[in-house]
Every structure is written in C-alpha cells, then in structure tokens.
Design a protein around this motif. Structure first.
Motif, mmCIF file in Angstrom:
data_model
loop_
_atom_site.group_PDB
_atom_site.id
_atom_site.type_symbol
_atom_site.label_atom_id
_atom_site.label_comp_id
_atom_site.label_asym_id
_atom_site.label_seq_id
_atom_site.Cartn_x
_atom_site.Cartn_y
_atom_site.Cartn_z
ATOM 1 N N PHE A 4 0.792 -1.208 0.007
ATOM 2 C CA PHE A 4 -0.028 0.023 0.044
ATOM 3 C C PHE A 4 0.713 1.340 -0.015
ATOM 4 C CE2 PHE A 4 -3.254 -2.970 2.147
ATOM 5 C CZ PHE A 4 -4.130 -2.984 1.091
ATOM 6 N N ASP A 5 0.507 2.260 -0.605
ATOM 7 C CA ASP A 5 0.896 3.729 -0.658
ATOM 8 C C ASP A 5 -0.251 4.604 -0.848
ATOM 9 O OD1 ASP A 5 2.990 5.781 -1.080
ATOM 10 O OD2 ASP A 5 3.969 4.588 -2.595
ATOM 11 N N TYR A 6 0.171 6.038 -1.186
ATOM 12 C CA TYR A 6 -0.849 6.614 -1.364
ATOM 13 C C TYR A 6 -1.556 6.601 -2.757
ATOM 14 C CZ TYR A 6 -2.819 11.380 -2.799
ATOM 15 O OH TYR A 6 -3.557 12.419 -3.140
ATOM 16 N N ARG A 7 -2.985 6.170 -2.637
ATOM 17 C CA ARG A 7 -3.607 5.928 -3.732
ATOM 18 C C ARG A 7 -3.021 4.813 -4.491
ATOM 19 N NH1 ARG A 7 -6.554 8.799 -0.798
ATOM 20 N NH2 ARG A 7 -8.240 10.226 -1.512
ATOM 21 N N ASN A 8 -2.471 3.947 -3.955
ATOM 22 C CA ASN A 8 -1.745 3.035 -4.688
ATOM 23 C C ASN A 8 -1.782 1.417 -3.979
ATOM 24 O OD1 ASN A 8 -0.296 2.225 -6.985
ATOM 25 N ND2 ASN A 8 1.208 3.482 -7.002
ATOM 26 N N SER A 9 -1.396 0.459 -4.630
ATOM 27 C CA SER A 9 -1.424 -0.885 -4.119
ATOM 28 C C SER A 9 -0.827 -1.687 -5.500
ATOM 29 C CB SER A 9 -2.587 -1.478 -3.502
ATOM 30 O OG SER A 9 -3.376 -1.763 -4.628
ATOM 31 N N VAL A 10 -0.304 -2.937 -4.861
ATOM 32 C CA VAL A 10 0.046 -4.038 -5.853
ATOM 33 C C VAL A 10 -1.121 -4.197 -6.868
ATOM 34 C CG1 VAL A 10 -0.815 -5.801 -4.494
ATOM 35 C CG2 VAL A 10 1.271 -6.270 -5.700
ATOM 36 N N PHE A 11 -2.437 -3.980 -6.486
ATOM 37 C CA PHE A 11 -3.349 -4.432 -7.354
ATOM 38 C C PHE A 11 -3.362 -3.178 -8.561
ATOM 39 C CE2 PHE A 11 -4.868 -5.840 -3.301
ATOM 40 C CZ PHE A 11 -4.848 -7.128 -3.747
ATOM 41 N N LYS A 12 -2.836 -1.894 -8.193
ATOM 42 C CA LYS A 12 -2.641 -0.954 -9.323
ATOM 43 C C LYS A 12 -1.468 -1.208 -10.144
ATOM 44 C CE LYS A 12 -4.455 3.317 -9.062
ATOM 45 N NZ LYS A 12 -4.746 4.455 -8.393
ATOM 46 N N GLN A 13 -0.489 -2.181 -9.827
ATOM 47 C CA GLN A 13 0.864 -2.188 -10.240
ATOM 48 C C GLN A 13 0.926 -3.491 -10.869
ATOM 49 O OE1 GLN A 13 2.739 0.426 -10.630
ATOM 50 N NE2 GLN A 13 1.489 1.998 -9.435
ATOM 51 N N GLU A 14 1.846 -4.552 -10.169
ATOM 52 C CA GLU A 14 2.018 -5.764 -10.906
ATOM 53 C C GLU A 14 0.837 -6.542 -11.206
ATOM 54 O OE1 GLU A 14 3.580 -4.178 -8.134
ATOM 55 O OE2 GLU A 14 5.017 -5.672 -7.071
ATOM 56 N N LEU A 15 -0.285 -6.540 -10.180
ATOM 57 C CA LEU A 15 -1.384 -7.315 -10.258
ATOM 58 C C LEU A 15 -2.518 -6.443 -10.884
ATOM 59 C CD1 LEU A 15 -1.453 -9.078 -6.980
ATOM 60 C CD2 LEU A 15 -0.805 -10.133 -9.213
ATOM 61 N N LYS A 16 -2.436 -5.533 -11.586
ATOM 62 C CA LYS A 16 -3.235 -4.817 -12.467
ATOM 63 C C LYS A 16 -4.104 -5.614 -13.484
ATOM 64 C CE LYS A 16 -4.424 -0.649 -14.774
ATOM 65 N NZ LYS A 16 -4.176 0.691 -15.030
ATOM 66 N N ASN A 17 -5.416 -5.586 -13.318
ATOM 67 C CA ASN A 17 -6.258 -6.501 -13.961
ATOM 68 C C ASN A 17 -6.047 -7.910 -13.937
ATOM 69 O OD1 ASN A 17 -7.438 -4.068 -14.874
ATOM 70 N ND2 ASN A 17 -6.082 -3.688 -16.639
ATOM 71 N N LYS A 18 -5.191 -8.625 -12.940
ATOM 72 C CA LYS A 18 -5.034 -9.728 -13.021
ATOM 73 C C LYS A 18 -5.755 -10.665 -11.984
ATOM 74 C CE LYS A 18 -0.547 -9.864 -15.121
ATOM 75 N NZ LYS A 18 0.476 -8.781 -15.091
ATOM 76 N N THR A 19 -6.539 -9.615 -11.130
ATOM 77 C CA THR A 19 -7.250 -10.378 -9.891
ATOM 78 C C THR A 19 -8.619 -10.079 -9.853
ATOM 79 O OG1 THR A 19 -6.593 -8.680 -8.409
ATOM 80 C CG2 THR A 19 -4.870 -10.510 -8.483
ATOM 81 N N LEU A 20 -9.416 -10.753 -9.153
ATOM 82 C CA LEU A 20 -10.782 -10.503 -8.657
ATOM 83 C C LEU A 20 -10.865 -10.470 -7.346
ATOM 84 C CD1 LEU A 20 -14.035 -11.461 -9.963
ATOM 85 C CD2 LEU A 20 -13.789 -11.545 -7.644
ATOM 86 N N ILE A 21 -11.073 -9.498 -6.497
ATOM 87 C CA ILE A 21 -11.052 -9.494 -5.023
ATOM 88 C C ILE A 21 -12.517 -9.917 -4.631
ATOM 89 C CG2 ILE A 21 -10.788 -7.897 -3.227
ATOM 90 C CD1 ILE A 21 -8.709 -6.326 -4.646
ATOM 91 N N THR A 22 -12.306 -10.873 -3.630
ATOM 92 C CA THR A 22 -13.634 -11.526 -3.300
ATOM 93 C C THR A 22 -14.065 -10.938 -1.711
ATOM 94 O OG1 THR A 22 -12.508 -13.449 -2.464
ATOM 95 C CG2 THR A 22 -13.854 -13.538 -4.709
#
Ligand code: EPU
Length: 336
Positions: A160-178
């Motif tokens: 996590f970072d300011y308005r940022n996380s792994v889900f906006k970087q390496e994992l962008k469009n690669k996961t579905l959070i349940t």
C-alpha cells in the motif's frame, strides 16, 4: 448467470451511458469461479467493476463485465481490544462504516461516505481526513484471473501507498477481489487532526465515534457533490508530490499556497488548489464541469456527458496546470 447487452449507466457513479456485451453479478466465491470458467470469460476481455466510483468509460465495453455482489460480513475473531472481520467485495463501503460505528468499533469512521464497494477499497487504498484504509486492512482475498487459483495477500504483500497498491501495479487487471479482512479497535482515540474536523465534532457535543462520523459526513456533503445528483468519481486527480525546490518557487509567488510535508525533500500540493489557480473551478466544457465547491472533482453536469467530454475537460486542466506551475497532474480515476 451471464446477461447480454447491458447498460452500465447505473453501475458507474459518473453516470456515463455505455453498454457492455456481457454482464455477470456473482453472489458467492463459487459463483464467481463458475463465471470465470465459462466460455464467455475464456473468449472475451474481462473487466471487474466494483461500485463504479473510480472508473471512466470512454465507450461501450466489448467483453465481460463482472460486478461482484458477495455481501457477507463475518466476524472472524475478537478479544478485549480488537475485532477481526471479513467483508464481502460487494458490500457498499459506507454501509460497512455504518456497521462498524454502530457497534462502537474504531478505525474507519473518518472514511465515512466514500463511494464504492469493499472490493475496490484496497486497490487504490482509499483515504480521507488523515486516515487510509491500509491502516486497518489485515489481508485481501481473491482469485487470480489467469490460473483461477485463490489467494490471500497480507497487508505487507499489498504494497500500500498513497492511492496505490500492488493491485494497481504488478497485479493490475490480474485479480478479482472477493473479500477484505479488517482489524478494528473496540477502544481508542479518534483521529481529528485534519482541517476543522475537531471543531466540527465538538460543535456536535461529545467526542464520540458517531459524532465523528456525523461531522465527516457533513464536511463531505458540503464540499463534494452527491453522485445521485451530479455524476462524479470523487477526486479525479491525485495530489501531486513534488520536489521541495519546485515547491519553494511556487511559495515565493503564492505565499499562501497550501502544502503538506511528505519527507525532507518532498511536499504534496493539493491538486484542487492548482486547478483553482489555473482558473478552472466551476468552469465547464460541454456537459462536463469542474465542481463549484471542490475543484478536484469533475462532474457530469446534466447526466448527458460522454466519457470523451470528461476527458477533454481533464486534458484542458492538465495542460493549463502544467503551463502555469510546471506540474503534471496524474489521474486518480481508471480510464477504460
Ligand atoms: N482547495 C482549493 N480549492 C478547492 C478545494 C480545496 O484550493 O476547490 C485547497 C484548500 O487549500 C484545502 C486543500 O486544497 O485546504 C485540501 O482540500 P481538501 O481538504 O478538500 O482535500 P483534497 O486534498 O483536495 C483529499 C482526497 C479526498 C479526501 C480529502 C479529505 C486525494 C486525491 N483526495 O482531497 O479524497 O476526501 O483529501 O481528506 O487525495 C477521493 O479520493 O475521491 C477523495 C474525495
């Protein structure tokens, strides 16, 4: 389970009128996996849509939009001081804040009324009034879209970072959070250091969780437009973090420019201030406008704006701020 040719106007808070070729609203993890295993999912591009409060559709989506509707809230563990709770991706963020404050649980009251669903809160590490959701997240659960394997990522692994996380970087469009797991406190201190919040709470009476929530809701309502009235995605841009040397040049010319120290060499300047100084507050291009009370918020002023019109307005703002201050504003919203 999967429907065709569906309008997304109700599913994005900018109220942009676009359609998706396929649409699914799974209510459990099992249903989600079944959707992901379908031929439709295999043969089309996939987009995971949460509350639609941080997305701008430029045009119709030719593919499968999955709108997770998993809506359980389960208490996993509790002791004298804390409670651990797992919340489904489809729960509306603010109904979880209400659930917590009604049970006297501390930690997310300052994040009251942020639009969107639980599944999106870790993606951009939502934040407001001195609190970020990363402060209370213990883990994030979901499914990898390529292997269809389940995952549980710890707080650290989410980067996590300011308005940022792994889900906006390496994992962008690669996961579905349940689901997301949170740890909330049964006792604690309110965080009232931002702006006038402390005074606002004291004006309501005792320093209580419910009064903190009430005060935050009142400030947000006074500054931020209700998406039901004027379609919007909250902050359209991030607050830029710039070198102190560049900031000093700005302070020379504008001694009252607001800023927040990030480190010894970096400061954050409110994008709203830059946009207002560039003359854009309250202005519009076609059906897209800059909100009159908060220059960081772009609105669909009559429900008729297209994604392209909103982007045109954003582009004009970025260009004027760049010319005036040499600062390049970065969008917070996802453009599709
Ligand atoms: N300001 C202006 N003109 C304006 C509005 C603000 O000059 O039209 C200046 C003022 O100096 C004010 C300062 O900007 O003191 C900060 O304004 P505000 O407290 O409204 O916060 P912000 O930095 O503009 C951020 C978040 C918001 C969050 C608020 C409160 C970002 C990108 N935005 O906005 O988040 O609610 O702080 O904590 O960090 C969102 O992400 O959708 C969102 C609304």
């Amino acid at each position: 389970m999967i429907t065709n040719n569906i309008s997304l106007k109700e599913y994005n808070t900018l109220n942009i009128s676009v359609k998706t070729t396929y649409f699914a609203q799974p209510k459990t993890s099992q249903e989600t996996i079944a959707v992901l295993k379908s031929d439709t999912a295999k043969n089309n591009s996939i987009f995971i849509l949460g509350g639609g409060s941080n997305v701008l559709f430029k045009s119709d989506f030719d593919g499968l939009v999955i709108h997770p509707c998993i809506s359980d809230i389960n208490i996993l563990d509790e002791n004298e001081d804390t409670i651990k709770v797992e919340v489904g991706a489809g729960v509306e963020w603010d109904s979880f804040v209400e659930w917590a404050t009604n049970r006297n649980l501390y930690g997310i009251e300052n994040l009251s009324l942020i639009p969107g669903n639980i599944g999106a809160c870790p993606v951009q590490n939502i934040g407001a009034y001195g609190v970020e959701v990363k402060d209370v997240i213990t883990s994030v659960q979901g499914i990898y879209l390529d292997s269809l394997e389940s995952f549980s990522l710890s707080n650290a692994a989410c980067k996590f970072d300011y308005r940022n996380s792994v889900f906006k970087q390496e994992l962008k469009n690669k996961t579905l959070i349940t689901s997301v797991c949170f740890e909330l406190r049964k006792k604690g201190e309110l965080n009232l250091n931002y702006g006038s919040i402390q005074k606002d709470v004291e004006a309501l009476g005792e320093r209580s969780l419910l009064n903190a929530r009430k005060a935050i809701i009142a400030v947000r309502n006074s500054k931020l437009p209700d998406p039901k009235e004027f379609g919007n995605v909250g902050s359209f841009f991030k607050n830029p973090i710039i070198d102190i040397a560049i900031a000093k040049d700005i302070f020379k010319k504008y001694p009252s420019a607001p800023s927040y120290e990030v480190s010894e060499s970096l400061v954050k300047i409110p994008a709203a201030w830059l946009i207002e100084q560039a003359g854009w507050k309250g202005k519009s291009i076609g059906n897209a406008a800059v909100h009159k009370n908060q220059a960081l918020v772009l609105i669909n002023s009559n429900g008729q704006a297209t994604g392209t019109e909103i982007l045109e307005l954003a582009g004009a703002i970025v260009s004027d701020v760049e010319k005036k201050f040499g600062i390049s504003l970065e969008k917070e919203v996802n453009v599709l």
